[in-house]
Design an enzyme around this catalytic site. Structure first.
Site, short mmCIF file in Angstrom:
data_model
loop_
_atom_site.label_atom_id
_atom_site.label_comp_id
_atom_site.label_asym_id
_atom_site.label_seq_id
_atom_site.Cartn_x
_atom_site.Cartn_y
_atom_site.Cartn_z
N HIS A 32 43.10 45.67 28.62
CA HIS A 32 43.47 44.39 29.42
C HIS A 32 43.01 43.14 29.14
O HIS A 32 43.82 42.18 28.81
CB HIS A 32 43.28 44.59 30.81
CG HIS A 32 43.61 45.95 31.64
ND1 HIS A 32 44.56 46.64 31.00
CD2 HIS A 32 43.02 46.57 32.51
CE1 HIS A 32 44.52 47.64 31.71
NE2 HIS A 32 43.79 48.04 32.50
N GLU A 70 35.64 42.31 39.78
CA GLU A 70 36.31 43.21 40.88
C GLU A 70 35.13 43.06 41.86
O GLU A 70 33.98 43.32 41.61
CB GLU A 70 36.52 44.61 40.50
CG GLU A 70 38.03 44.46 39.73
CD GLU A 70 38.21 45.73 39.03
OE1 GLU A 70 39.52 45.85 39.15
OE2 GLU A 70 37.36 46.59 38.50
C1 BG6 Z 1 42.38 50.03 35.34
C2 BG6 Z 1 41.17 50.18 35.23
O1 BG6 Z 1 43.02 50.19 34.04
O2 BG6 Z 1 42.78 48.65 35.74
C3 BG6 Z 1 40.32 50.12 36.56
O3 BG6 Z 1 40.82 51.66 35.06
C4 BG6 Z 1 40.70 48.77 36.92
O4 BG6 Z 1 39.16 50.31 36.51
C5 BG6 Z 1 42.18 48.37 36.92
O5 BG6 Z 1 40.04 48.43 38.51
C6 BG6 Z 1 42.25 47.05 37.21
O6 BG6 Z 1 43.52 46.40 37.50
P1 BG6 Z 1 44.29 45.53 38.42
O7 BG6 Z 1 45.78 45.50 38.22
O8 BG6 Z 1 43.94 45.87 39.96
O9 BG6 Z 1 43.68 44.32 37.96
#
Ligand code: BG6
Length: 462
Positions: A234, A210
């Site tokens: 994830h 990110e």
């Molecule tokens: C969330 C986390 O579960 O997933 C965040 O708490 C993270 O920190 C986010 O930024 C990322 O999700 P995505 O769908 O934007 O990749």
């Protein structure tokens, strides 16, 4: 493989209705469900904020607008007409008596706990005592506990009030189309399976990067860190989709059974195989404790103790304030046993690449000859599919499924437990913390995880 489980929910209740998750995900998902799928059931928000119904509707409007919805269309008007609001303290039985009244004739409501886990027990108990839990479904958000033991305790509490088949645990990566496409591509084709093992795969790497920091979530994040926030859930879900065995039989639990069995065979992380980092500037974020040693970056080397994957290293990394926002997995194949053409540059080894976001791609990397007299080549990719981005937002898909009683895209307690088992040895300050500059790929120490097994492949922004 999905089987609707009983009735369709006839009321939707969400706790934490004035919070961040409601604003960022739940209102836009509900709007999408009304617009695209004709959702037409009462929707009640519950929160401690003393709003009137009009103020609650205004919050819905701001949220839908901020997330690209058209608040002038019929769908948004319809959504407004479905909304109810119950303000109050979750410890107050009167709040739940009021909720029961609002639920009216609803026979199978769905309750979504978009609140911090320390409140789960209180709210679940109050739902049960007020009659709101009868024949109801419960949706809970990660984090499911802070470690293996607290996750088990949390599960025991929820089990007291709701049967397991009525509990839906959200890991929103499971609702992402490209994550499902990993499974689809692997199991809807027969050409990949013979290659998908230690005989042909040299290593696997997964990056979830990110390019922004912890933003306004300092207090939450500082109690979690990258391993708890993202890696434990994830990233391990992506890993499981890439490496699980093919599902067998017709049972709708077949996929989750295979995932659970894969995650149970991942060797618990060894502290020597983990590198943690913190971006410079993190400590200035409001809500972060001075001197915090919470990681905003984590990289790890994992092994799966199975015949299929014996000896194949798996590298995963995630971080905030990296150069790009991207999620990608690469399965690298072994090099040919000898270099037939004596090329001076080390040749690539072939790979399969699954790009999860921001755009979606599945590509097969191979070496082909450069035109000309000499037998030298180039690494090229055959792109099997490329799509601009995700269609249905994951929360829209997941909430719709939960209302229909379809549990395939939710995680199960045994899976959550297996995920905690993998990371429990390296939580908190077991490993050193390295500082890194924002806009870099994290601490250089993470390269050392590879040894002679390759190096990180930094995904391109496009
Ligand atoms: C969330 C986390 O579960 O997933 C965040 O708490 C993270 O920190 C986010 O930024 C990322 O999700 P995505 O769908 O934007 O990749």
């Amino acid at each position: 493989m999905s089987s609707p489980n009983g009735t369709i929910s006839d009321a939707f209740v969400f706790f934490g209705a004035s919070g961040d998750l409601a604003y960022k995900q739940i209102f836009p998902a509900l709007y999408g469900l009304v617009r695209d799928e004709g959702l037409d059931i009462p929707i009640t928000g519950v929160a401690r904020t003393e709003w009137t119904l009009d103020e609650f509707k205004k919050r819905a409007e701001d949220s839908v607008k901020a997330h690209g919805g058209d608040v002038k269309d019929e769908a948004f008007k319809k959504l407004l007409s479905l909304l109810h609001y119950v303000p109050g303290d979750y410890a107050d039985p009167k709040v739940f008596a009021e909720l029961r009244k609002q639920l009216g004739d609803a026979k199978s409501p769905l309750h979504y706990l978009a609140i911090p886990p320390f409140l789960f027990s209180e709210v679940a108990g109050q739902l049960a005592n007020s009659g709101c839990a009868d024949n109801a479904r419960l949706v809970v958000e990660k984090p499911f506990g802070r470690d293996r033991q607290s996750a088990q305790e949390l599960s025991d509490i929820l089990d007291k009030y709701f049967p397991e088949k009525h509990i839906f645990r959200i890991d929103h990566y499971l609702g992402k189309e490209p994550v499902q496409n990993i499974l689809y591509t692997r199991f809807a084709n027969s050409i990949f399976e013979p290659l998908w093992n230690r005989n042909h795969v040299r290593s696997i790497q997964i990056t979830m990067a990110e390019n922004f920091g912890v933003q306004d979530r300092g207090a939450f994040y500082d109690g979690a860190g990258a391993i708890r926030d993202v890696l434990q859930n994830h990233m391990l879900q992506i890993l499981a989709s890439l490496t699980m065995d093919p599902p067998t039989g017709q049972e709708h639990e077949a996929i989750r059974d295979r995932k659970a069995s894969l995650l149970k065979s991942v060797r618990p992380l060894d502290a020597h195989h983990v590198v943690r980092g913190q971006y410079q500037g993190y400590q200035k974020v409001p809500g972060v404790r001075p001197g915090s040693t919470v990681e905003t970056y984590a990289a790890a080397k994992l092994f799966i103790d199975s015949w299929r994957w014996e000896g194949v290293p798996i590298f995963i990394r995630t971080g905030k304030c990296l150069p790009v926002t991207v999620a990608e997995a690469v399965v690298q194949f072994k090099k040919p046993p000898r270099e037939t053409f004596g090329e001076i540059e080390a040749i690539g080894c072939g790979h399969m690449r699954f790009r999860i976001q921001p755009d979606v791609a599945i590509a097969l990397g191979t070496r082909v000859k450069v035109p000309g007299d000499r037998m030298i080549g180039d690494d090229v990719e055959l792109v099997l599919t490329r799509q601009p981005g995700v269609d249905k937002p994951p929360y829209q898909r997941l909430l719709g499924d939960a209302m229909d009683g379809i549990s395939d895209l939710f995680t199960r307690q045994d899976i959550v437990d297996a995920e905690w088992r993998i990371v429990e040895n390296v939580l908190d300050n077991v490993t050193p913390l390295y500082a890194y500059e924002p806009d870099t790929w994290g601490p250089s120490e993470a390269e050392q995880l590879f040894g002679s097994d390759g190096r990180w492949l930094n995904p391109s922004p496009k």
